[in-house]
Every structure is written in C-alpha cells, then in structure tokens.
Design a protein around this motif. Sequence first.
Motif, PDB file in Angstrom:
ATOM      1  N   TYR A  54     -10.405  74.321  -8.872  1.00  0.00           N
ATOM      2  CA  TYR A  54     -11.467  74.132  -7.886  1.00  0.00           C
ATOM      3  C   TYR A  54     -10.904  73.562  -6.587  1.00  0.00           C
ATOM      4  O   TYR A  54     -11.240  74.031  -5.494  1.00  0.00           O
ATOM      5  N   VAL A  55     -10.037  72.567  -6.690  1.00  0.00           N
ATOM      6  CA  VAL A  55      -9.439  71.959  -5.500  1.00  0.00           C
ATOM      7  C   VAL A  55      -8.680  73.014  -4.705  1.00  0.00           C
ATOM      8  O   VAL A  55      -8.819  73.110  -3.479  1.00  0.00           O
ATOM      9  N   LYS A  56      -7.918  73.849  -5.384  1.00  0.00           N
ATOM     10  CA  LYS A  56      -7.151  74.893  -4.688  1.00  0.00           C
ATOM     11  C   LYS A  56      -8.077  75.937  -4.062  1.00  0.00           C
ATOM     12  O   LYS A  56      -7.799  76.461  -2.984  1.00  0.00           O
ATOM     13  N   LYS A  57      -9.178  76.251  -4.740  1.00  0.00           N
ATOM     14  CA  LYS A  57     -10.153  77.192  -4.185  1.00  0.00           C
ATOM     15  C   LYS A  57     -10.713  76.659  -2.860  1.00  0.00           C
ATOM     16  O   LYS A  57     -10.798  77.375  -1.869  1.00  0.00           O
ATOM     17  N   VAL A  58     -11.063  75.382  -2.858  1.00  0.00           N
ATOM     18  CA  VAL A  58     -11.586  74.764  -1.637  1.00  0.00           C
ATOM     19  C   VAL A  58     -10.503  74.729  -0.563  1.00  0.00           C
ATOM     20  O   VAL A  58     -10.748  75.078   0.600  1.00  0.00           O
ATOM     21  N   GLN A  59      -9.294  74.329  -0.937  1.00  0.00           N
ATOM     22  CA  GLN A  59      -8.209  74.225   0.042  1.00  0.00           C
ATOM     23  C   GLN A  59      -7.820  75.570   0.636  1.00  0.00           C
ATOM     24  O   GLN A  59      -7.363  75.630   1.778  1.00  0.00           O
ATOM     25  N   ASN A  60      -7.995  76.662  -0.107  1.00  0.00           N
ATOM     26  CA  ASN A  60      -7.724  77.986   0.450  1.00  0.00           C
ATOM     27  C   ASN A  60      -8.666  78.302   1.605  1.00  0.00           C
ATOM     28  O   ASN A  60      -8.289  78.984   2.551  1.00  0.00           O
ATOM     29  N   LEU A  61      -9.896  77.822   1.512  1.00  0.00           N
ATOM     30  CA  LEU A  61     -10.882  78.049   2.570  1.00  0.00           C
ATOM     31  C   LEU A  61     -10.830  76.970   3.646  1.00  0.00           C
ATOM     32  O   LEU A  61     -11.028  77.250   4.827  1.00  0.00           O
ATOM     33  N   PHE A  62     -10.588  75.738   3.227  1.00  0.00           N
ATOM     34  CA  PHE A  62     -10.584  74.588   4.125  1.00  0.00           C
ATOM     35  C   PHE A  62      -9.358  73.725   3.819  1.00  0.00           C
ATOM     36  O   PHE A  62      -9.451  72.749   3.072  1.00  0.00           O
ATOM     37  N   PRO A  63      -8.198  74.081   4.389  1.00  0.00           N
ATOM     38  CA  PRO A  63      -6.961  73.351   4.075  1.00  0.00           C
ATOM     39  C   PRO A  63      -7.034  71.852   4.367  1.00  0.00           C
ATOM     40  O   PRO A  63      -6.348  71.065   3.729  1.00  0.00           O
ATOM     41  N   GLU A  64      -7.872  71.457   5.311  1.00  0.00           N
ATOM     42  CA  GLU A  64      -7.963  70.049   5.694  1.00  0.00           C
ATOM     43  C   GLU A  64      -8.985  69.269   4.867  1.00  0.00           C
ATOM     44  O   GLU A  64      -9.253  68.096   5.135  1.00  0.00           O
ATOM     45  N   ALA A  65      -9.540  69.896   3.842  1.00  0.00           N
ATOM     46  CA  ALA A  65     -10.598  69.259   3.045  1.00  0.00           C
ATOM     47  C   ALA A  65     -10.119  67.972   2.384  1.00  0.00           C
ATOM     48  O   ALA A  65      -8.987  67.867   1.924  1.00  0.00           O
ATOM     49  N   GLN A  66     -11.025  67.011   2.359  1.00  0.00           N
ATOM     50  CA  GLN A  66     -10.840  65.767   1.626  1.00  0.00           C
ATOM     51  C   GLN A  66     -11.855  65.798   0.482  1.00  0.00           C
ATOM     52  O   GLN A  66     -12.878  66.469   0.592  1.00  0.00           O
ATOM     53  N   PHE A  67     -11.588  65.067  -0.578  1.00  0.00           N
ATOM     54  CA  PHE A  67     -12.486  65.089  -1.732  1.00  0.00           C
ATOM     55  C   PHE A  67     -13.065  63.711  -2.004  1.00  0.00           C
ATOM     56  O   PHE A  67     -12.415  62.692  -1.809  1.00  0.00           O
ATOM     57  N   TYR A  68     -14.310  63.742  -2.457  1.00  0.00           N
ATOM     58  CA  TYR A  68     -15.053  62.531  -2.781  1.00  0.00           C
ATOM     59  C   TYR A  68     -15.672  62.708  -4.160  1.00  0.00           C
ATOM     60  O   TYR A  68     -15.785  63.821  -4.663  1.00  0.00           O
ATOM     61  N   THR A  69     -16.084  61.605  -4.747  1.00  0.00           N
ATOM     62  CA  THR A  69     -16.825  61.642  -5.996  1.00  0.00           C
ATOM     63  C   THR A  69     -18.075  60.781  -5.813  1.00  0.00           C
ATOM     64  O   THR A  69     -18.090  59.861  -4.998  1.00  0.00           O
ATOM     65  N   CYS A  70     -19.106  61.106  -6.550  1.00  0.00           N
ATOM     66  CA  CYS A  70     -20.368  60.382  -6.411  1.00  0.00           C
ATOM     67  C   CYS A  70     -20.368  59.140  -7.299  1.00  0.00           C
ATOM     68  O   CYS A  70     -19.999  59.206  -8.472  1.00  0.00           O
ATOM     69  N   LYS A  71     -20.803  58.041  -6.733  1.00  0.00           N
ATOM     70  CA  LYS A  71     -20.883  56.771  -7.468  1.00  0.00           C
ATOM     71  C   LYS A  71     -22.036  56.763  -8.468  1.00  0.00           C
ATOM     72  O   LYS A  71     -22.098  55.912  -9.340  1.00  0.00           O
ATOM     73  N   TYR A  72     -22.946  57.706  -8.346  1.00  0.00           N
ATOM     74  CA  TYR A  72     -24.165  57.691  -9.154  1.00  0.00           C
ATOM     75  C   TYR A  72     -24.150  58.673 -10.323  1.00  0.00           C
ATOM     76  O   TYR A  72     -25.175  58.910 -10.932  1.00  0.00           O
ATOM     77  N   LEU A  73     -23.014  59.236 -10.635  1.00  0.00           N
ATOM     78  CA  LEU A  73     -22.927  60.169 -11.754  1.00  0.00           C
ATOM     79  C   LEU A  73     -22.683  59.378 -13.036  1.00  0.00           C
ATOM     80  O   LEU A  73     -21.718  58.633 -13.147  1.00  0.00           O
ATOM     81  N   ASP A  74     -23.570  59.554 -14.014  1.00  0.00           N
ATOM     82  CA  ASP A  74     -23.388  58.811 -15.262  1.00  0.00           C
ATOM     83  C   ASP A  74     -22.510  59.605 -16.239  1.00  0.00           C
ATOM     84  O   ASP A  74     -22.062  60.708 -15.941  1.00  0.00           O
ATOM     85  N   LYS A  75     -22.264  59.055 -17.414  1.00  0.00           N
ATOM     86  CA  LYS A  75     -21.355  59.680 -18.382  1.00  0.00           C
ATOM     87  C   LYS A  75     -21.890  61.000 -18.929  1.00  0.00           C
ATOM     88  O   LYS A  75     -21.140  61.796 -19.482  1.00  0.00           O
ATOM     89  N   ASN A  76     -23.191  61.268 -18.765  1.00  0.00           N
ATOM     90  CA  ASN A  76     -23.786  62.541 -19.184  1.00  0.00           C
ATOM     91  C   ASN A  76     -23.894  63.532 -18.034  1.00  0.00           C
ATOM     92  O   ASN A  76     -24.607  64.521 -18.124  1.00  0.00           O
TER      93      ASN A  76
END
Length: 166
Positions: A54-76
């Motif tokens: 997935y990261v490589k797919k995004v980087q192919n379209l947007f080489p300068e992309a940065q990635f974040y994760t959501c603080k509100y995602l629970d274990k499910n």
Amino acid sequence: MYNKFMSNFCNKCGLCCKLIPACNGNIIRDGQEPVQDFFTPLNISTALSINEDYVKKVQNLFPEAQFYTCKYLDKNNQCTNPNMPETCKTFPNTAVAIICDNCGYSGEIFIKNETLKQKIRKLKEEIIHYEALILSNPKGKNNYQKIINSHQNYINKYQNFGSLNW
C-alpha cells in the motif's frame, strides 16, 4: 462507529486508518482535508512495516507522501472518535481513492474509475471539437477557449492517476 454506507463493503481491516497518506499537510483522500490533530505521524519504516504494498502504491502516485495513523482506532479496527472527520466518514467515495488490494470497496472503486475515465475521454473529444471550431470560426475563440480551459483543468485534477493517458 462506522457509518451505514461503510459497513456495506468494509472488511474492517483498518488499513485506511492505520496508513493515512498526506501531502503538504492535506490528507490524500477524496476531499484533500487538512491533517487533523488526532492523526499521529509515522516514519516511513513504520509505514512500510504496516503494509509495504500500500505504501508503495501511494508513493508511486505521490512520491512526497507522508503517512499518519489515527489515534482513535481500537483493536477491532473500529473508530472511537465521536468527531470523525468527513473524509473518514465517507471514505472511499471517489473514483481515485487509493485503497489496499483486498479492500471490500475495490469493485465499487473500479466501476467509479471506469466511469471517470469515460467522462474524461468525452471531455477530450469536446476539446478537439472546440479546437476545430476555433480554426473555422476565430470570432468565437474566447468562448471556446474558456470551455477548453475548463475541460483541461478538470482533466488535470486527475493527472497523478493517469488522466492524461485515458
């Protein structure tokens, strides 16, 4: 706390919340919303460890992309944020949403993408038509050029996704 629309196709893998791509402080999603304070930045090695394809797919379209994760995602893989941003509530809702390979929305995105390609091809045909009209009727050039520019601007919005070759 996913909305009803999302529950229809969502596999609840959580990838769209674990790896949120952004460029220039805007989330690379349907509405290009600003990165919110409830997203935590990830370094590239952590992002790659979550899902390298997935990261490589995004980087192919947007080489300068940065990635974040959501603080509100629970274990499910459920969102616990009572103030979920619109981009999350409606994701994915456009033809060019970047999703993982096994996303439950892949069929829907494929259909939307093909519809978008048809629309862009039609706009390109109209550009050719208006360019011919300019040659045959130079008096109408300004009006025709406005239409051509409008069509070209729409096409250019999707150039990272290949619209110039559709």
